[in-house]
Design an enzyme around this catalytic site. Sequence first.
Site, mmCIF file in Angstrom:
data_model
loop_
_atom_site.group_PDB
_atom_site.id
_atom_site.type_symbol
_atom_site.label_atom_id
_atom_site.label_comp_id
_atom_site.label_asym_id
_atom_site.label_seq_id
_atom_site.Cartn_x
_atom_site.Cartn_y
_atom_site.Cartn_z
ATOM 1 N N ARG A 89 50.245 36.163 32.115
ATOM 2 C CA ARG A 89 50.020 35.793 33.509
ATOM 3 C C ARG A 89 51.202 35.043 34.107
ATOM 4 O O ARG A 89 51.129 34.638 35.271
ATOM 5 C CB ARG A 89 48.794 34.880 33.597
ATOM 6 C CG ARG A 89 47.501 35.631 33.821
ATOM 7 C CD ARG A 89 46.380 34.663 33.537
ATOM 8 N NE ARG A 89 45.312 34.762 34.469
ATOM 9 C CZ ARG A 89 44.090 35.190 34.138
ATOM 10 N NH1 ARG A 89 43.818 35.588 32.929
ATOM 11 N NH2 ARG A 89 43.141 35.200 35.035
ATOM 12 N N ARG A 123 28.938 38.475 39.995
ATOM 13 C CA ARG A 123 29.082 38.874 38.584
ATOM 14 C C ARG A 123 28.110 38.133 37.673
ATOM 15 O O ARG A 123 27.845 36.960 37.826
ATOM 16 C CB ARG A 123 30.511 38.581 38.118
ATOM 17 C CG ARG A 123 30.645 38.717 36.593
ATOM 18 C CD ARG A 123 32.045 38.677 36.101
ATOM 19 N NE ARG A 123 32.829 37.592 36.630
ATOM 20 C CZ ARG A 123 34.154 37.541 36.551
ATOM 21 N NH1 ARG A 123 34.816 38.533 35.990
ATOM 22 N NH2 ARG A 123 34.809 36.521 37.050
ATOM 23 N N ARG A 155 29.277 32.711 34.940
ATOM 24 C CA ARG A 155 30.410 31.842 34.605
ATOM 25 C C ARG A 155 30.511 30.646 35.536
ATOM 26 O O ARG A 155 30.272 30.764 36.743
ATOM 27 C CB ARG A 155 31.717 32.649 34.688
ATOM 28 C CG ARG A 155 32.004 33.401 33.422
ATOM 29 C CD ARG A 155 33.145 34.368 33.527
ATOM 30 N NE ARG A 155 34.350 33.895 34.169
ATOM 31 C CZ ARG A 155 35.459 34.619 34.273
ATOM 32 N NH1 ARG A 155 35.508 35.839 33.754
ATOM 33 N NH2 ARG A 155 36.518 34.153 34.880
ATOM 34 N N ARG A 166 41.965 30.672 42.180
ATOM 35 C CA ARG A 166 42.377 31.676 41.182
ATOM 36 C C ARG A 166 43.218 32.763 41.837
ATOM 37 O O ARG A 166 44.212 33.226 41.267
ATOM 38 C CB ARG A 166 41.134 32.274 40.509
ATOM 39 C CG ARG A 166 40.515 31.298 39.517
ATOM 40 C CD ARG A 166 39.075 31.604 39.194
ATOM 41 N NE ARG A 166 38.856 32.872 38.553
ATOM 42 C CZ ARG A 166 37.639 33.418 38.395
ATOM 43 N NH1 ARG A 166 36.563 32.773 38.854
ATOM 44 N NH2 ARG A 166 37.507 34.557 37.795
HETATM 45 P P1 AP5 Z 1 35.367 42.071 35.892
HETATM 46 O O1 AP5 Z 1 35.550 43.309 35.093
HETATM 47 O O2 AP5 Z 1 34.604 40.954 35.288
HETATM 48 O O3 AP5 Z 1 36.776 41.581 36.481
HETATM 49 P P2 AP5 Z 1 38.014 40.865 35.769
HETATM 50 O O4 AP5 Z 1 39.252 41.478 36.338
HETATM 51 O O5 AP5 Z 1 37.853 40.892 34.280
HETATM 52 O O6 AP5 Z 1 37.822 39.423 36.373
HETATM 53 P P3 AP5 Z 1 37.957 37.964 35.760
HETATM 54 O O7 AP5 Z 1 37.374 37.042 36.786
HETATM 55 O O8 AP5 Z 1 37.380 37.904 34.376
HETATM 56 O O9 AP5 Z 1 39.461 37.778 35.726
HETATM 57 P P4 AP5 Z 1 40.174 36.461 35.701
HETATM 58 O O10 AP5 Z 1 41.510 36.995 35.422
HETATM 59 O O11 AP5 Z 1 40.061 35.582 36.863
HETATM 60 O O12 AP5 Z 1 39.388 35.625 34.585
HETATM 61 P P5 AP5 Z 1 39.751 35.247 33.094
HETATM 62 O O13 AP5 Z 1 38.497 35.164 32.335
HETATM 63 O O14 AP5 Z 1 40.858 36.092 32.581
HETATM 64 O O15 AP5 Z 1 34.674 42.508 37.282
HETATM 65 C C1 AP5 Z 1 34.277 41.527 38.242
HETATM 66 C C2 AP5 Z 1 32.922 41.952 38.870
HETATM 67 O O16 AP5 Z 1 33.129 43.135 39.644
HETATM 68 C C3 AP5 Z 1 31.847 42.292 37.835
HETATM 69 O O17 AP5 Z 1 30.605 41.842 38.296
HETATM 70 C C4 AP5 Z 1 31.864 43.839 37.748
HETATM 71 O O18 AP5 Z 1 30.601 44.383 37.414
HETATM 72 C C5 AP5 Z 1 32.310 44.220 39.159
HETATM 73 N N1 AP5 Z 1 33.132 45.431 39.193
HETATM 74 C C6 AP5 Z 1 34.069 45.814 38.278
HETATM 75 N N2 AP5 Z 1 34.660 46.968 38.667
HETATM 76 C C7 AP5 Z 1 34.084 47.305 39.877
HETATM 77 C C8 AP5 Z 1 34.274 48.398 40.794
HETATM 78 N N3 AP5 Z 1 35.162 49.370 40.569
HETATM 79 N N4 AP5 Z 1 33.537 48.411 41.927
HETATM 80 C C9 AP5 Z 1 32.628 47.414 42.166
HETATM 81 N N5 AP5 Z 1 32.393 46.360 41.329
HETATM 82 C C10 AP5 Z 1 33.126 46.305 40.194
HETATM 83 O O19 AP5 Z 1 40.372 33.777 33.284
HETATM 84 C C11 AP5 Z 1 39.556 32.676 33.638
HETATM 85 C C12 AP5 Z 1 40.415 31.419 33.656
HETATM 86 O O20 AP5 Z 1 40.972 31.176 32.339
HETATM 87 C C13 AP5 Z 1 41.654 31.471 34.580
HETATM 88 O O21 AP5 Z 1 41.326 31.094 35.900
HETATM 89 C C14 AP5 Z 1 42.594 30.460 33.883
HETATM 90 O O22 AP5 Z 1 42.204 29.148 34.167
HETATM 91 C C15 AP5 Z 1 42.310 30.711 32.412
HETATM 92 N N6 AP5 Z 1 43.203 31.733 31.813
HETATM 93 C C16 AP5 Z 1 42.817 32.915 31.270
HETATM 94 N N7 AP5 Z 1 43.885 33.587 30.805
HETATM 95 C C17 AP5 Z 1 44.977 32.814 31.055
HETATM 96 C C18 AP5 Z 1 46.375 32.987 30.831
HETATM 97 N N8 AP5 Z 1 46.865 34.113 30.240
HETATM 98 N N9 AP5 Z 1 47.209 32.010 31.240
HETATM 99 C C19 AP5 Z 1 46.733 30.859 31.799
HETATM 100 N N10 AP5 Z 1 45.422 30.649 32.056
HETATM 101 C C20 AP5 Z 1 44.543 31.625 31.685
#
Ligand code: AP5
Length: 208
Positions: A89, A123, A155, A166
């Site tokens: 990221r 979600r 979540r 975010r």
């Molecule tokens: P979903 O598939 O859950 O989307 P996603 O892209 O996985 O979204 P996230 O919110 O998990 O991504 P994120 O990057 O913010 O979170 P992460 O956990 O990595 O889909 C979302 C919704 O839409 C669902 O309900 C689904 O059913 C629906 N949907 C899917 N496709 C669809 C479609 N085509 N049409 C309609 N609906 C649809 O990170 C969380 C936190 O962790 C970050 O904020 C940060 O604090 C930390 N973090 C994680 N990784 C790092 C990193 N590498 N570096 C630093 N901090 C980090």
Amino acid sequence: MSSIVLFGPPGAGKGTQAERITDSTGLPQISTGDMLRAAVKAGTETGLLAKTFMEAGQLVPDEVIIALIKDRITHPDAVDGVMFDGFPRTIPQAEALASITKVTHVIAIEVPDERIVGRICGRYSCAGCGSVYHDTFNPVGTDGCNCGNWEEKRRADDNEGTVMSRLGAYHEQTSPLAAWYETAGIFHRVNGDRAIDEITEDILAALN
Ligand code: AP5
């Protein structure tokens, strides 16, 4: 070992697609978000540190994330390749990744900002198996998830205030990586504002 990266803003559908790509390719999904949430739940030192950043919708410091990844890719299931979801990221994370594995494809799931809040605030997932659902776009069946251990989970960071932070972090710190990977010729853009099945088809085509 080589790897692929699922790239995109929060709520783009990275986790949803990762589950399907794992089913098709056998590549294990490595989600830094899932790893951090597990650390928070377990109350580890990493979890305690990460919690404040996650609740504020900010990125967790690079050194914490890179240490998690360096440990995770030593697990036996990572020998033949992995699929990263939500990593890297930042440019330092991408540099660290380049030093430990060859990235063959970066799949960017593109969704306009105005769709993101609705996706994230609707979600939920199954606590039993981790499958992701949505109140409107992808609801679970009337009897719950078919894994047999259905329990609805939402979540803590899925609220309107945190989503805007975010998205801000994505545009400022993560989206510059697109140019970095485009220069390397491994960046594939997929329109993520369509039906889930159509997006999966495009991703699998890009990987072939
Ligand atoms: P979903 O598939 O859950 O989307 P996603 O892209 O996985 O979204 P996230 O919110 O998990 O991504 P994120 O990057 O913010 O979170 P992460 O956990 O990595 O889909 C979302 C919704 O839409 C669902 O309900 C689904 O059913 C629906 N949907 C899917 N496709 C669809 C479609 N085509 N049409 C309609 N609906 C649809 O990170 C969380 C936190 O962790 C970050 O904020 C940060 O604090 C930390 N973090 C994680 N990784 C790092 C990193 N590498 N570096 C630093 N901090 C980090």
